[in-house]
Scaffold this motif. Structure first.
Motif, PDB file in Angstrom:
ATOM      1  N   VAL A 288      57.728  -9.207  18.635  1.00 17.39           N
ATOM      2  CA  VAL A 288      56.503 -10.012  18.627  1.00 17.39           C
ATOM      3  C   VAL A 288      56.658 -11.237  19.526  1.00 17.39           C
ATOM      4  N   ALA A 289      57.832 -11.865  19.480  1.00 13.61           N
ATOM      5  CA  ALA A 289      58.066 -13.044  20.327  1.00 13.61           C
ATOM      6  C   ALA A 289      58.001 -12.680  21.806  1.00 13.61           C
ATOM      7  N   ALA A 290      58.468 -11.492  22.151  1.00 17.93           N
ATOM      8  CA  ALA A 290      58.501 -11.082  23.552  1.00 17.93           C
ATOM      9  C   ALA A 290      57.157 -10.596  24.062  1.00 17.93           C
ATOM     10  N   THR A 291      56.322 -10.064  23.177  1.00 19.52           N
ATOM     11  CA  THR A 291      55.088  -9.412  23.619  1.00 19.52           C
ATOM     12  C   THR A 291      53.811 -10.077  23.133  1.00 19.52           C
ATOM     13  N   GLY A 292      53.910 -10.892  22.083  1.00 23.38           N
ATOM     14  CA  GLY A 292      52.706 -11.461  21.489  1.00 23.38           C
ATOM     15  C   GLY A 292      51.894 -10.467  20.682  1.00 23.38           C
ATOM     16  N   HIS A 293      52.499  -9.359  20.325  1.00 27.41           N
ATOM     17  CA  HIS A 293      51.789  -8.309  19.593  1.00 27.41           C
ATOM     18  C   HIS A 293      51.227  -8.822  18.272  1.00 27.41           C
ATOM     19  N   ARG A 294      49.963  -8.474  17.999  1.00 27.24           N
ATOM     20  CA  ARG A 294      49.345  -8.737  16.700  1.00 27.24           C
ATOM     21  C   ARG A 294      49.226  -7.424  15.964  1.00 27.24           C
ATOM     22  N   THR A 295      49.732  -7.385  14.765  1.00 26.88           N
ATOM     23  CA  THR A 295      49.718  -6.141  14.013  1.00 26.88           C
ATOM     24  C   THR A 295      48.340  -5.858  13.442  1.00 26.88           C
ATOM     25  N   PHE A 296      48.168  -4.614  13.043  1.00 25.44           N
ATOM     26  CA  PHE A 296      46.896  -4.165  12.480  1.00 25.44           C
ATOM     27  C   PHE A 296      46.487  -5.025  11.288  1.00 25.44           C
ATOM     28  N   ALA A 297      47.446  -5.351  10.433  1.00 26.37           N
ATOM     29  CA  ALA A 297      47.144  -6.112   9.218  1.00 26.37           C
ATOM     30  C   ALA A 297      46.739  -7.553   9.500  1.00 26.37           C
ATOM     31  N   GLU A 298      47.019  -8.040  10.702  1.00 24.77           N
ATOM     32  CA  GLU A 298      46.679  -9.420  11.056  1.00 24.77           C
ATOM     33  C   GLU A 298      45.275  -9.542  11.651  1.00 24.77           C
ATOM     34  N   ILE A 299      44.575  -8.431  11.784  1.00 26.60           N
ATOM     35  CA  ILE A 299      43.238  -8.406  12.383  1.00 26.60           C
ATOM     36  C   ILE A 299      42.232  -7.986  11.324  1.00 26.60           C
ATOM     37  N   ALA A 300      41.188  -8.765  11.148  1.00 25.47           N
ATOM     38  CA  ALA A 300      40.179  -8.448  10.130  1.00 25.47           C
ATOM     39  C   ALA A 300      39.507  -7.114  10.446  1.00 25.47           C
ATOM     40  N   PRO A 301      39.310  -6.263   9.448  1.00 29.39           N
ATOM     41  CA  PRO A 301      38.662  -4.974   9.689  1.00 29.39           C
ATOM     42  C   PRO A 301      37.194  -5.143  10.059  1.00 29.39           C
ATOM     43  N   ASP A 302      36.703  -4.227  10.870  1.00 26.65           N
ATOM     44  CA  ASP A 302      35.294  -4.217  11.263  1.00 26.65           C
ATOM     45  C   ASP A 302      34.528  -3.344  10.260  1.00 26.65           C
ATOM     46  N   PRO A 303      33.568  -3.910   9.528  1.00 28.14           N
ATOM     47  CA  PRO A 303      32.822  -3.109   8.534  1.00 28.14           C
ATOM     48  C   PRO A 303      32.164  -1.870   9.123  1.00 28.14           C
ATOM     49  N   ARG A 304      31.867  -1.875  10.428  1.00 29.52           N
ATOM     50  CA  ARG A 304      31.256  -0.693  11.042  1.00 29.52           C
ATOM     51  C   ARG A 304      32.197   0.508  11.036  1.00 29.52           C
ATOM     52  N   ASP A 305      33.501   0.244  10.943  1.00 30.87           N
ATOM     53  CA  ASP A 305      34.474   1.334  10.918  1.00 30.87           C
ATOM     54  C   ASP A 305      34.662   1.911   9.521  1.00 30.87           C
ATOM     55  N   TYR A 306      34.145   1.211   8.512  1.00 33.06           N
ATOM     56  CA  TYR A 306      34.368   1.617   7.124  1.00 33.06           C
ATOM     57  C   TYR A 306      33.045   1.581   6.367  1.00 33.06           C
ATOM     58  N   PRO A 307      32.260   2.661   6.476  1.00 34.58           N
ATOM     59  CA  PRO A 307      30.946   2.690   5.822  1.00 34.58           C
ATOM     60  C   PRO A 307      31.052   2.375   4.329  1.00 34.58           C
ATOM     61  N   GLY A 308      30.190   1.460   3.895  1.00 31.38           N
ATOM     62  CA  GLY A 308      30.176   1.092   2.488  1.00 31.38           C
ATOM     63  C   GLY A 308      31.121  -0.024   2.104  1.00 31.38           C
ATOM     64  N   MET A 309      31.902  -0.531   3.042  1.00 27.46           N
ATOM     65  CA  MET A 309      32.829  -1.604   2.723  1.00 27.46           C
ATOM     66  C   MET A 309      32.072  -2.903   2.468  1.00 27.46           C
ATOM     67  N   PRO A 310      32.305  -3.584   1.350  1.00 31.13           N
ATOM     68  CA  PRO A 310      31.632  -4.866   1.096  1.00 31.13           C
ATOM     69  C   PRO A 310      31.985  -5.878   2.186  1.00 31.13           C
ATOM     70  N   PRO A 311      31.037  -6.643   2.672  1.00 32.52           N
ATOM     71  CA  PRO A 311      31.312  -7.613   3.741  1.00 32.52           C
ATOM     72  C   PRO A 311      32.420  -8.593   3.394  1.00 32.52           C
ATOM     73  N   GLU A 312      32.542  -8.944   2.117  1.00 32.06           N
ATOM     74  CA  GLU A 312      33.562  -9.919   1.727  1.00 32.06           C
ATOM     75  C   GLU A 312      34.988  -9.367   1.856  1.00 32.06           C
TER      76      GLU A 312
END
Length: 315
Positions: free
Chosen positions: A60-84
């Motif tokens: 991470v220090a060498a690349t600046g990679h952000r993991t999947f868990a560090e990025i908020a999910p997009d509700p459009r990718d998960y039908p029915g997911m509560p916005p909160e």
């Protein structure tokens, strides 16, 4: 064809596994492991230990990679997911305080806002004391990104299982037929009644430092228990075609991405990969998958507090 030599540093902490033919899978345990069949793998180098928090931090220090868990999910990718619920986080195991059955995983799994590889059990946790533990809370894409950075790749299911067996052919466990020879835990798995009673006979509530338990016959540590590990194979419940295969199991060559979708969630088209090895949450009364033949489906967008990985380099 002559293989391209690797830089010496890429071999550090790896073992060379001479390929061959072996009996893959099992007809004695869970149905998705069968049928037992012959498979063949070529020579490859494999990490002696799972990738640690220390190693992942360097990436991470060498690349600046952000993991999947560090990025908020997009509700459009998960039908029915509560916005909160559109908040960065990941799945964390929480041990129930009272006796609990094993039929409802929601009683011990929760989506924790702020859980990620730096905060594996939730936002109030950290890795300062866990630098030599396996990195967790990594999705498939995070493991693959690390492997590319390191000049390596992730193993197929066949390569992983061949390495995990350590030359012990046909046995239930990587070390033989007895789960605890001489009443000694050989890996980090759950002792007691899962999910509420952990007697800690192996000394660890959650992950353990890599290499805390004996190596297998190939000199590899933590191939069983501690954390599940990603492989490149798409998952399918249908059994493989019996018979010899070359360099990878039949599943790896016949299962398409779309076939790996979870049939229980038809509205969400998220493919699943094969996990191998079991984890510290596998127990005698639940998920007896601390065996080389065991396998588990995992959606590629679902990191958890008990999934990690290791890398290989093919000859």
């Amino acid at each position: 064809m002559k293989s391209r030599p690797l830089k010496a540093s890429k071999f550090a902490g790896m073992k060379l596994i001479r390929g061959g033919e072996f009996v893959m899978g099992s007809d004695r345990h869970y149905p998705e492991e069968g049928p037992a069949r012959l498979a063949t793998v070529g020579d490859f180098w494999i990490d002696e230990r799972p990738v640690t928090n220390r190693a992942f931090a360097a990436f991470v220090a060498a690349t600046g990679h952000r993991t999947f868990a560090e990025i908020a999910p997009d509700p459009r990718d998960y039908p029915g997911m509560p916005p909160e619920m559109a908040v960065a986080g990941s799945a964390v195991f929480f041990r129930p305080d009272a006796p609990t059955g094993t039929d409802d995983p929601s009683k011990w799994w929760a989506y924790a806002f702020g859980a990620d590889w730096r905060h594996p059990w939730g936002p109030d946790s950290g890795i300062d004391e866990l630098l030599d533990h396996p990195v967790v809370q990594v999705a498939y894409e995070d493991a693959a990104a690390f492997a590319r950075w390191a000049g390596k790749t992730l193993p197929t299911e066949a390569e992983w299982e061949y390495a995990a067996r350590g030359g012990v052919e046909g046995a239930a466990f990587a070390w033989g037929e007895d789960l605890e020879p001489g009443e000694r835990p050989m890996a980090n798995y759950w002792q007691g009644r899962f999910p509420y009673e952990n007697t800690l006979e192996d000394g660890w509530e959650r992950t353990s430092p890599v290499g805390s338990f004996p190596a297998n016959g190939f000199g590899l540590y933590d191939m069983i228990g501690n954390v599940w590990e990603w492989t490149t194979d798409w998952y399918s419940d249908r059994t493989a075609t019996p018979g010899p295969t070359c360099c990878a199991p039949a599943r790896a060559r016949t299962v398409a991405e779309h076939e790996s979708y979870d049939p229980a969630s038809p509205q969400v088209k998220i493919p699943r990969r094969v996990l191998k090895g079991g984890s510290h949450l596998c127990a005698e009364n639940y998920c007896q998958r601390y065996r080389p033949a065991a396998r588990h489906p995992q959606a590629i967008d679902s990191p958890t507090s008990h999934i990690g990985f290791r890398c290989i380099v093919r000859r």
